[in-house]
Design a protein around this motif. Structure first.
Motif, PDB file in Angstrom:
ATOM      1  N   UNK A  87       0.874  -0.996  -0.253  1.00  0.00           N
ATOM      2  CA  UNK A  87       0.316   0.032  -0.293  1.00  0.00           C
ATOM      3  C   UNK A  87       0.876   1.035  -0.412  1.00  0.00           C
ATOM      4  N   UNK A  88       0.985   2.102  -1.204  1.00  0.00           N
ATOM      5  CA  UNK A  88       2.105   3.279  -1.489  1.00  0.00           C
ATOM      6  C   UNK A  88       0.921   4.340  -1.810  1.00  0.00           C
ATOM      7  N   UNK A  89       2.077   4.914  -1.261  1.00  0.00           N
ATOM      8  CA  UNK A  89       1.177   6.693  -2.029  1.00  0.00           C
ATOM      9  C   UNK A  89       1.174   6.852  -3.639  1.00  0.00           C
ATOM     10  N   UNK A  90       0.138   6.790  -4.234  1.00  0.00           N
ATOM     11  CA  UNK A  90      -0.025   7.023  -5.911  1.00  0.00           C
ATOM     12  C   UNK A  90       1.230   7.601  -6.376  1.00  0.00           C
ATOM     13  N   UNK A  91       1.306   7.442  -7.960  1.00  0.00           N
ATOM     14  CA  UNK A  91       2.281   7.461  -8.297  1.00  0.00           C
ATOM     15  C   UNK A  91       2.067   9.558  -8.706  1.00  0.00           C
ATOM     16  N   UNK A  92       2.895   9.484  -9.051  1.00  0.00           N
ATOM     17  CA  UNK A  92       3.036  11.130  -9.406  1.00  0.00           C
ATOM     18  C   UNK A  92       3.613  11.384 -10.735  1.00  0.00           C
ATOM     19  N   UNK A  93       2.823  11.487 -11.907  1.00  0.00           N
ATOM     20  CA  UNK A  93       4.006  11.610 -13.604  1.00  0.00           C
ATOM     21  C   UNK A  93       4.195  13.350 -13.620  1.00  0.00           C
ATOM     22  N   UNK A  94       4.795  13.802 -13.196  1.00  0.00           N
ATOM     23  CA  UNK A  94       5.723  14.449 -13.229  1.00  0.00           C
ATOM     24  C   UNK A  94       6.245  15.486 -15.020  1.00  0.00           C
ATOM     25  N   UNK A  95       5.805  14.487 -15.802  1.00  0.00           N
ATOM     26  CA  UNK A  95       5.845  14.678 -17.423  1.00  0.00           C
ATOM     27  C   UNK A  95       4.891  14.360 -17.769  1.00  0.00           C
ATOM     28  N   UNK A  96       3.901  14.441 -18.260  1.00  0.00           N
ATOM     29  CA  UNK A  96       3.030  14.291 -18.775  1.00  0.00           C
ATOM     30  C   UNK A  96       2.087  15.381 -19.287  1.00  0.00           C
ATOM     31  N   UNK A  97       0.895  14.944 -20.023  1.00  0.00           N
ATOM     32  CA  UNK A  97      -0.111  15.358 -20.513  1.00  0.00           C
ATOM     33  C   UNK A  97      -1.248  15.647 -20.352  1.00  0.00           C
ATOM     34  N   UNK A  98      -2.075  16.367 -21.051  1.00  0.00           N
ATOM     35  CA  UNK A  98      -3.584  16.218 -20.881  1.00  0.00           C
ATOM     36  C   UNK A  98      -4.519  17.244 -20.312  1.00  0.00           C
ATOM     37  N   UNK A  99      -5.086  17.149 -19.116  1.00  0.00           N
ATOM     38  CA  UNK A  99      -6.049  15.846 -19.130  1.00  0.00           C
ATOM     39  C   UNK A  99      -7.021  15.545 -20.027  1.00  0.00           C
ATOM     40  N   UNK A 100      -6.559  13.992 -20.563  1.00  0.00           N
ATOM     41  CA  UNK A 100      -7.217  13.708 -21.773  1.00  0.00           C
ATOM     42  C   UNK A 100      -7.912  12.338 -21.071  1.00  0.00           C
ATOM     43  N   UNK A 103      -6.162   8.967 -22.308  1.00  0.00           N
ATOM     44  CA  UNK A 103      -4.716   8.482 -21.720  1.00  0.00           C
ATOM     45  C   UNK A 103      -5.402   8.398 -19.972  1.00  0.00           C
ATOM     46  N   UNK A 104      -6.558   8.860 -18.736  1.00  0.00           N
ATOM     47  CA  UNK A 104      -6.666   9.262 -17.607  1.00  0.00           C
ATOM     48  C   UNK A 104      -6.976   7.963 -17.162  1.00  0.00           C
ATOM     49  N   UNK A 105      -7.140   7.420 -18.167  1.00  0.00           N
ATOM     50  CA  UNK A 105      -7.702   5.910 -17.903  1.00  0.00           C
ATOM     51  C   UNK A 105      -6.574   4.637 -17.136  1.00  0.00           C
ATOM     52  N   UNK A 106      -5.104   4.995 -18.614  1.00  0.00           N
ATOM     53  CA  UNK A 106      -4.442   4.002 -18.473  1.00  0.00           C
ATOM     54  C   UNK A 106      -3.706   4.665 -17.430  1.00  0.00           C
ATOM     55  N   UNK A 107      -2.778   6.319 -17.333  1.00  0.00           N
ATOM     56  CA  UNK A 107      -2.332   6.147 -16.513  1.00  0.00           C
ATOM     57  C   UNK A 107      -3.201   6.286 -14.948  1.00  0.00           C
ATOM     58  N   UNK A 108      -4.545   6.069 -14.463  1.00  0.00           N
ATOM     59  CA  UNK A 108      -4.695   5.415 -13.253  1.00  0.00           C
ATOM     60  C   UNK A 108      -4.865   4.019 -13.231  1.00  0.00           C
ATOM     61  N   UNK A 109      -5.289   3.380 -14.009  1.00  0.00           N
ATOM     62  CA  UNK A 109      -4.839   1.353 -14.094  1.00  0.00           C
ATOM     63  C   UNK A 109      -3.187   1.424 -13.939  1.00  0.00           C
ATOM     64  N   UNK A 110      -2.408   2.605 -14.331  1.00  0.00           N
ATOM     65  CA  UNK A 110      -0.767   2.314 -14.210  1.00  0.00           C
ATOM     66  C   UNK A 110      -0.617   2.584 -12.670  1.00  0.00           C
ATOM     67  N   UNK A 111      -1.335   3.063 -11.987  1.00  0.00           N
ATOM     68  CA  UNK A 111      -1.201   3.821 -10.555  1.00  0.00           C
ATOM     69  C   UNK A 111      -1.230   5.167 -10.498  1.00  0.00           C
ATOM     70  N   UNK A 112      -0.997   5.566 -11.370  1.00  0.00           N
ATOM     71  CA  UNK A 112      -0.770   7.097 -11.089  1.00  0.00           C
ATOM     72  C   UNK A 112      -2.048   7.892 -10.185  1.00  0.00           C
ATOM     73  N   UNK A 113      -2.333   8.896  -9.475  1.00  0.00           N
ATOM     74  CA  UNK A 113      -2.964   9.515  -9.289  1.00  0.00           C
ATOM     75  C   UNK A 113      -3.231  11.488  -9.680  1.00  0.00           C
ATOM     76  N   UNK A 114      -1.811  11.338 -10.342  1.00  0.00           N
ATOM     77  CA  UNK A 114      -1.159  12.788 -10.295  1.00  0.00           C
ATOM     78  C   UNK A 114      -1.344  13.322 -11.856  1.00  0.00           C
ATOM     79  N   UNK A 115      -1.276  13.547 -12.262  1.00  0.00           N
ATOM     80  CA  UNK A 115      -0.151  13.476 -14.066  1.00  0.00           C
ATOM     81  C   UNK A 115      -0.453  14.913 -14.079  1.00  0.00           C
ATOM     82  N   UNK A 116       0.212  15.890 -14.875  1.00  0.00           N
ATOM     83  CA  UNK A 116       0.765  17.153 -15.079  1.00  0.00           C
ATOM     84  C   UNK A 116       1.253  17.678 -15.787  1.00  0.00           C
ATOM     85  N   UNK A 117       0.568  18.399 -16.595  1.00  0.00           N
ATOM     86  CA  UNK A 117       1.154  18.867 -17.441  1.00  0.00           C
ATOM     87  C   UNK A 117       2.382  19.588 -17.667  1.00  0.00           C
TER      88      UNK A 117
END
Length: 488
Positions: A87-100, A103-117
């Motif tokens: 059980x870990x903190x949600x992953x932060x994607x420091x180099x992303x795009x969107x939000x779309x 894309x959001x579905x696949x990032x969430x499925x990969x454990x990403x909770x914060x996605x920053x453009x």
């Protein structure tokens, strides 16, 4: 109660029986007078990279916030069985795009909770934030202001032309307005705008420095051979940090600034950090990069610079390798192609640096012409570089994906002080995964593939991944810079 698969439930039960029957009874019955939480994550191994905590605990969530960490059982309206899981903190994607949406579905499925453009971004942050917030978003989101787009907005005619002094002054005004509205920094893509001069970009970095915001940089060069070398590109970024006082974050350092020279590049950056400069970087765990074929990266000389040929390019979302004719055809239609051009040794060296984080530089488009890093970057980091190659410990990898990117941004965005950590009072952005099974399934041929081994993902307490089920829930919040109105 949402339960684990039968085989994992059986293993957990047998383990408890080995400990003792009374212990099993105690773990199964919670005090009916104890507090009731919205959600309880039960029996998992909590790993918090900031504190170093590794302990089997129940996590109680109330109103989107971690409200309790307990060795004893907690009561919840919904209980997620995490026995045998991390059980870990949600992953932060420091180099992303969107939000779309896709894309959001696949990032969430990969454990990403914060996605920053923060590679690219917007021109007018206020308008961008209003548009993105109108319908709600699945992931936590935020954006930089983009120098690349600003050039067009102020009338610079093409990527090979330098901005005039008047155009630069207008860009400074627009950056000031974006930062005041809540942008998270200024992004530069200098390899894609080769006409941009140091005199043009320096004043924009100075604005970022006043807001305690990073400058996010795709460096100017991507190889060690003159004219234009990795060393020169990194030196330009370090000069900006020194001249303006801004923190500088170098994007995908294995594909710009460090390709074929990671040892030397790392030494250059480490010397600057020892001298007091605030310089960090990120990396995606792949040995191939991707970009659109019409970009300046494919200007004449690219085969020499990147030490590849046409056959080392592949149209993403297909199995098609290119030749000279198909390269020209696809360049006209601006297809995204991957390039098998990153040495594995460079990836390993970058991952070893304590100042390097994980960032995907990826999105997933509904047409499938996408790099697999948009769907599998974070699971791949753990599955390949922790479990298979042993390049990182699990805690080191989690730190690069959670608290380190949060710290990078918390000076400009106060909300980031509540992200990337798993302790009482933090936002309930949480990923629950099987460390023995987590892996990426996305490939160049099939980038639209969910990662495996992630059982649950929660964003601000909202369950968005439950086993194989990934649901689009409008759970995200805007991560706004402190210059913006109503910053939490």
């Amino acid at each position: 109660m949402i339960s684990a698969p039968p085989e994992r439930r059986l293993l957990a039960t047998l383990f408890a029986l080995l400990l003792s029957a009374p212990a099993l009874f105690t773990a199964a019955v919670a005090d009916e007078d104890a507090p009731l939480y919205d959600t309880v994550i039960s029996g998992g191994t909590v790993m918090d990279p900031e504190s170093g905590l590794v302990e089997e605990l129940d996590v109680g969530i109330r109103d989107g916030v971690v409200a309790a960490l307990s060795k004893g059982p907690l009561r919840g309206r919904r209980v997620l069985d995490a026995a045998g899981l991390v059980v870990a903190p949600g992953f932060i994607d420091i180099q992303s795009y969107g939000p779309y949406y896709t894309m959001s579905l696949f990032k969430a499925a990969d454990g990403v909770t914060t996605s920053l453009t923060l590679h690219g971004g917007t021109i007018d942050f206020g308008i961008w934030a209003a548009e993105k917030g109108r319908g709600g978003q699945m992931l936590n989101y935020g954006s930089a202001v983009s120098h690349h787009f600003l050039r067009s907005a102020v009338g610079v005619p093409d990527r090979y032309t330098a901005a005039t002094a008047a155009q630069t002054a207008r860009m400074v005004e627009k950056v000031e307005a974006a930062m005041a509205a809540g942008a998270l920094g200024v992004s530069f893509s200098l390899e894609y705008t080769p006409g941009a001069t140091y005199e043009e970009i320096r004043p924009l970095c100075a604005v970022a420095a006043r807001y305690k915001a990073p400058c996010f940089m795709h460096l100017r060069y991507s190889d060690p051979d003159p004219p234009g070398t990795n060393r020169e590109a990194v030196a330009e970024a370090l000069r900006l940090a020194r001249d303006t006082g801004a923190s500088v974050h170098i994007h995908h350092i294995t594909s710009t600034g460090g390709t074929f020279t990671m040892d030397e590049t790392a030494a250059q950056i480490e010397a600057a950090r020892a001298d007091g400069l605030d310089v960090t970087a990120c990396v995606y765990p792949y040995t191939y990069w991707a970009t659109y074929l019409s970009s300046a990266r494919f200007d004449p000389g690219w085969r020499r610079r990147f030490r590849i040929d046409y056959g080392d390019l592949q149209i993403s979302g297909s199995g098609e390798r290119l030749d000279e004719d198909s390269f020209r055809r696809y360049r006209r239609s601006d297809k995204l192609a991957v390039a098998y051009a990153i040495p594995e040794a460079d990836v390993l060296r970058a991952l070893a640096a304590p100042w390097v984080m994980i960032g995907s530089d990826g999105l997933i488009k509904s047409n499938g012409n996408s790099h697999p890093r948009g769907a599998g970057c974070f699971s791949r980091t753990i599955g390949v570089y922790v479990r298979e190659k042993g390049a990182l410990t699990l805690m080191e990898a989690l730190s690069k994906m959670t608290v380190e990117p949060a710290r990078l941004l918390e000076g400009v965005a106060p909300r980031m002080k509540r992200k990337g950590r798993l302790r009482v009072g933090m936002d309930a952005d949480i990923v629950v995964f099987d460390a023995a099974r987590i892996r990426d399934r996305a490939t160049v041929e099939r980038p639209m593939s969910y990662s495996e081994g992630i059982e649950y993902v929660l964003i601000n307490g909202v369950l968005v991944r439950d086993g194989a089920d990934v649901r689009y829930e409008k759970a995200g919040v805007l991560i706004r810079g402190a210059g913006g109105p109503g910053t939490p």
